[in-house]
Design an enzyme around this catalytic site. Sequence first.
Site, PDB file in Angstrom:
ATOM      1  N   LYS A 128     -49.471  70.447   4.268  1.00  0.00           N
ATOM      2  CA  LYS A 128     -49.646  71.231   5.502  1.00  0.00           C
ATOM      3  C   LYS A 128     -48.288  71.757   5.949  1.00  0.00           C
ATOM      4  O   LYS A 128     -47.242  71.232   5.537  1.00  0.00           O
ATOM      5  CB  LYS A 128     -50.251  70.356   6.603  1.00  0.00           C
TER       6      LYS A 128
ATOM      7  N   ALA B 273     -45.843  60.988  12.631  1.00  0.00           N
ATOM      8  CA  ALA B 273     -45.519  60.237  13.819  1.00  0.00           C
ATOM      9  C   ALA B 273     -46.779  60.091  14.681  1.00  0.00           C
ATOM     10  O   ALA B 273     -47.579  61.012  14.759  1.00  0.00           O
ATOM     11  CB  ALA B 273     -44.439  60.985  14.619  1.00  0.00           C
TER      12      ALA B 273
ATOM     13  N   CYS C 249     -48.445  64.171  14.167  1.00  0.00           N
ATOM     14  CA  CYS C 249     -49.364  64.375  13.054  1.00  0.00           C
ATOM     15  C   CYS C 249     -50.456  63.313  12.984  1.00  0.00           C
ATOM     16  O   CYS C 249     -51.589  63.622  12.617  1.00  0.00           O
ATOM     17  CB  CYS C 249     -48.582  64.481  11.754  1.00  0.00           C
TER      18      CYS C 249
ATOM     19  N   SER D 271     -40.938  75.803  12.958  1.00  0.00           N
ATOM     20  CA  SER D 271     -40.771  74.593  13.775  1.00  0.00           C
ATOM     21  C   SER D 271     -39.325  74.100  13.804  1.00  0.00           C
ATOM     22  O   SER D 271     -39.015  73.157  14.524  1.00  0.00           O
ATOM     23  CB  SER D 271     -41.685  73.474  13.253  1.00  0.00           C
TER      24      SER D 271
ATOM     25  N   GLU E  69     -47.195  76.246  12.675  1.00  0.00           N
ATOM     26  CA  GLU E  69     -47.004  74.799  12.787  1.00  0.00           C
ATOM     27  C   GLU E  69     -48.358  74.146  12.590  1.00  0.00           C
ATOM     28  O   GLU E  69     -49.376  74.639  13.073  1.00  0.00           O
ATOM     29  CB  GLU E  69     -46.423  74.448  14.170  1.00  0.00           C
TER      30      GLU E  69
ATOM     31  N   ASP F 182     -46.264  66.794   5.047  1.00  0.00           N
ATOM     32  CA  ASP F 182     -45.636  67.911   5.729  1.00  0.00           C
ATOM     33  C   ASP F 182     -44.777  68.608   4.672  1.00  0.00           C
ATOM     34  O   ASP F 182     -44.010  67.948   3.968  1.00  0.00           O
ATOM     35  CB  ASP F 182     -44.743  67.333   6.844  1.00  0.00           C
TER      36      ASP F 182
ATOM     37  N   HIS G 221     -42.616  72.088   4.366  1.00  0.00           N
ATOM     38  CA  HIS G 221     -42.184  73.350   4.979  1.00  0.00           C
ATOM     39  C   HIS G 221     -41.337  74.198   4.039  1.00  0.00           C
ATOM     40  O   HIS G 221     -40.503  73.664   3.310  1.00  0.00           O
ATOM     41  CB  HIS G 221     -41.361  73.059   6.234  1.00  0.00           C
TER      42      HIS G 221
ATOM     43  N   HIS H  62     -36.649  69.651   8.463  1.00  0.00           N
ATOM     44  CA  HIS H  62     -37.232  68.453   7.840  1.00  0.00           C
ATOM     45  C   HIS H  62     -38.278  68.860   6.805  1.00  0.00           C
ATOM     46  O   HIS H  62     -38.865  69.943   6.897  1.00  0.00           O
ATOM     47  CB  HIS H  62     -37.876  67.537   8.902  1.00  0.00           C
TER      48      HIS H  62
ATOM     49  N   ASP I 251     -47.890  61.646   6.369  1.00  0.00           N
ATOM     50  CA  ASP I 251     -46.446  61.950   6.460  1.00  0.00           C
ATOM     51  C   ASP I 251     -45.509  60.755   6.319  1.00  0.00           C
ATOM     52  O   ASP I 251     -44.548  60.628   7.078  1.00  0.00           O
ATOM     53  CB  ASP I 251     -46.152  62.690   7.776  1.00  0.00           C
TER      54      ASP I 251
HETATM   55  C1  VGL Z   1     -44.416  65.860  12.392  1.00  0.00           C
HETATM   56  C2  VGL Z   1     -43.083  66.986  13.869  1.00  0.00           C
HETATM   57  C3  VGL Z   1     -42.913  68.004  12.948  1.00  0.00           C
HETATM   58  C4  VGL Z   1     -45.230  64.643  12.099  1.00  0.00           C
HETATM   59  C5  VGL Z   1     -44.272  66.877  11.468  1.00  0.00           C
HETATM   60  O1  VGL Z   1     -45.473  64.340  10.915  1.00  0.00           O
HETATM   61  O2  VGL Z   1     -45.645  63.954  13.074  1.00  0.00           O
HETATM   62  N1  VGL Z   1     -43.822  65.935  13.590  1.00  0.00           N
HETATM   63  N2  VGL Z   1     -43.497  67.941  11.754  1.00  0.00           N
HETATM   64 ZN    ZN Z   2     -43.006  69.366  10.252  1.00  0.00          ZN
END
Ligand code: VGL
Ligand code: ZN
Length: 197
Positions: free
Chosen positions: A106, A146, A150, A69, A113, A61, A63, A80, A10
């Site tokens: 993903k 993060a 993830c 989420s 989620e 990520d 979406h 996001h 990510d």
């Molecule tokens: C993430 C929150 C929502 C991540 C992804 O990549 O850590 N955190 N979507």
């Molecule tokens: Zn996400």
Amino acid sequence: MRDVALVVVDMLYDFIDGTMACQGAGEAVRNSLKFIEKITEGSPESDEIIYGTFPILFVRDSHPQGHCSFQAQGGPWPEHCVQGTHGAEIHEALRPYATEELTFYKGYKKDLEQYSGFEGVNHAGQSLHEVLELLDIKNVYVCGIATEYCVRNTCEDLKKAGLRVLLLQDCLAWVDPQGHREALAAMQAEGIKLISQ
Ligand code: VGL
Ligand code: ZN
């Protein structure tokens, strides 16, 4: 070193300077790039890792609009990484190393989620896990964003699958500093190795 790979989680604009900008993201991108430059040099004559023999797998990520989420849908996060937007793109410094076969998406199902990249799939429908097996990878370096979400979930799934997981701790960014530290401690206790490059 033929059974080693790097998994980049990510490193996408929304987590770097967008709607979910994470702390440490600039540093994390620079240090990841340094690490990649290090592992992709070397010559066929040496024992060094040779470019192309060290697969770099990217997790994204990705979406749909109205993903569960998002806060507007009652989820915890601002909007996001919406498919087709700049925020969902890999940082341009890292993008040259990404290939379609080794990019895994993903979070693309509206009602699901998915923090872990382990079950992420590429355009051919292969999962990250499947491709690591096909490549006979036993050791994975991990960097990304993060730490608490993830990165942690991906590392834990990799570890559970029997891989040796080496987490590049200078190549991470986080939502919350304490959450970052706690996640590192928890991962270390689970046998995930924290390394500085
Ligand atoms: C993430 C929150 C929502 C991540 C992804 O990549 O850590 N955190 N979507
Ligand atoms: Zn996400």
